[in-house]
Design a protein around this motif. Structure first.
Motif: not given
Length: 206
Positions: A12, A16, A20, A173, A176-177, A179-182
């Motif tokens: 990922d 990400i 970002t 996915r 999720r991306l 979320q992971e990137a905030g």
């Protein structure tokens, strides 16, 4: 249609990184103007305006480097506003594109709304997709020539629907991306896809 390179990778990291960079990470001042598209709400009335195009929507699309011509704006917001309000209402509430299990018939209200938007003077598929994505961000993907080149298709709505339905893990996915990137939850899974594809088209694969 093909996926952007970052979404063809198991890792990922590239996706990400694109997100970002676009949204600015911890330094929003460095983000692209399009980072404001998803959340722009100068009047605080956006939740109540889901079935009505507003001046805020016309401002928001400028963050994505398009403008609604004056004559089209008058039609959309005034002289034929009730027509567009009715079509948005008939389209129903926003929902994830992956939930649209079956292909839409030619008579589907979404296609009628699409035809009405692209019939506005000076409004082509790119601007129409951005206007509709403001009202149904989880249902309508953004289309432009950069994204079209990356995915290898001049059509996006139905091909992406079909891909998501046949590959539901892709939708998971994308969420999720986000979320992971905030990112803010107002950034839909489709917008995550759009940004990753657009960044690849502008700056190359990760």
């Amino acid at each position: 249609m093909r996926l952007p390179q970052a979404l063809r990778e198991a890792d990922d990291a590239g996706a990400i990184s694109a997100l970002t960079r676009y949204y600015g990470g911890s330094t929003p001042v460095e983000s692209f103007t399009g980072a404001r598209f998803d959340t722009w709400d100068s009047t605080g009335s956006r939740p109540a305006d889901t079935n009505r195009f507003t001046a805020d929507d016309l401002v928001a699309v400028t963050f994505l480097s398009v403008e609604v011509p004056a004559r089209a704006a008058i039609i959309l917001l005034d002289t034929r506003a009730e027509t567009f309000n009715s079509l948005l209402t008939a389209l129903g509430p926003d929902r994830d594109l992956v939930e649209e299990r079956n292909p839409w018939p030619a008579t589907w209200v979404g296609w009628t709304l699409w035809k009405e938007l692209t019939a506005l003077p000076g409004v082509g598929p790119t601007t129409a997709s951005k206007l509709l994505a403001r009202k149904r961000p989880r249902l309508r993907p953004i289309y432009d020539s950069v994204v079209a080149d990356v995915v290898g298709s001049n059509r996006l709505w139905e091909p992406l629907r079909s891909r998501l339905v046949s590959e539901p893990s892709l939708h998971e996915r994308l969420v999720r991306l986000r979320q992971e990137a905030g990112l803010d939850e107002a950034v839909s899974a489709l917008r995550v896809f759009d940004v990753i594809a657009w960044m690849e088209g502008k700056f190359g694969p990760p």
